[in-house]
Motif scaffolding. Sequence first.
Motif, short mmCIF file in Angstrom:
data_model
loop_
_atom_site.label_atom_id
_atom_site.label_comp_id
_atom_site.label_asym_id
_atom_site.label_seq_id
_atom_site.Cartn_x
_atom_site.Cartn_y
_atom_site.Cartn_z
N ILE A 288 0.85 -1.20 0.00
CA ILE A 288 0.00 0.00 0.00
C ILE A 288 0.88 1.25 0.00
O ILE A 288 2.07 1.17 0.27
CB ILE A 288 -0.96 0.02 1.21
N LEU A 289 0.31 2.40 -0.28
CA LEU A 289 1.00 3.69 -0.34
C LEU A 289 2.20 3.61 -1.26
O LEU A 289 2.06 3.28 -2.43
CB LEU A 289 1.38 4.16 1.07
N LEU A 290 3.42 3.88 -0.74
CA LEU A 290 4.62 3.80 -1.59
C LEU A 290 4.88 2.37 -2.04
O LEU A 290 5.53 2.11 -3.05
CB LEU A 290 5.83 4.33 -0.77
N GLY A 291 4.36 1.42 -1.29
CA GLY A 291 4.62 -0.01 -1.51
C GLY A 291 5.05 -0.61 -0.18
O GLY A 291 5.45 0.10 0.74
N GLY A 292 4.95 -1.93 -0.06
CA GLY A 292 5.30 -2.57 1.20
C GLY A 292 4.23 -2.34 2.24
O GLY A 292 3.05 -2.18 1.92
N ILE A 293 4.61 -2.32 3.51
CA ILE A 293 3.79 -2.04 4.69
C ILE A 293 2.79 -3.16 4.97
O ILE A 293 2.85 -3.81 6.01
CB ILE A 293 3.04 -0.68 4.61
N ALA A 294 1.81 -3.38 4.09
CA ALA A 294 0.77 -4.40 4.29
C ALA A 294 0.34 -4.93 2.93
O ALA A 294 0.65 -4.32 1.90
CB ALA A 294 -0.42 -3.80 5.02
#
Length: 235
Positions: free
Chosen positions: A174-180
């Motif tokens: 999610i967002l920039l990428g990664g995280i969840a």
Amino acid sequence: MQTRIKTIPILPFGMLNAFLAIGPGGAILVDTGLPGSTRLISRALEAAELGWRDIKLIVLTHGHIDHAGSAADIRRLTGAPVLYHTLEMRYCMGERPVLHPTRLFGRLFLMTGAIERPFPPVTADIQMQGESFDLKTLGFAGTVWHTPGHTPGSVSLLLSGGDVLAGDLAASGILLGGIALLDRPERPPFEEHPHIAARSLEELLSMGAKRFYLGHGGPLGVEPIARHAARLKRL
Ligand SMILES: [Zn+2]
Ligand SMILES: [Zn+2]
């Protein structure tokens, strides 16, 4: 001995990755992170019981600041040649990139100006002109392929075992990428030509790519990448 991949987390949670492809004769550094990432990369080398001089080649998948930002510094520290595609020279030499946001996050990110910040320009010691560059001469069983789409001169490093370091040709999370939601393929926040990116992904699959290591999020297997390419073609 097969080449193994070590992820270098430039930002936490898989938001931004660089990679080491480690073979019997040394390592290839794939991307260099944002400006100021040399300490992070040196720590990753230490953890792999390697030093700067073990880096035999620096491959820039493309010329965005989050991938090429520390390339000039790392070339100085390693003495290793830098390889990028000739179509990426203008970005690597400091021209402002063409940025087509793919979703809201990209549009918001663009407003911060962070991705358009200047970074130390880096010349190519090996300027890839055509479709491929064989890594055999450097002692690695693999090939750098021209895989445009995210940018015109994006390249991917495909190793003989099926691992591929694909830069921002796709992302996940999610967002920039990664995280969840790391197993969910996503477009990177910016992408110049989605249809061309789809073709590049399909070409890598047809050449035996099995596991896609990505600049943002990842890694992803064959099925999510095939699904993602099909989705890009429908855009
Ligand atoms: Zn990028
Ligand atoms: Zn990126």
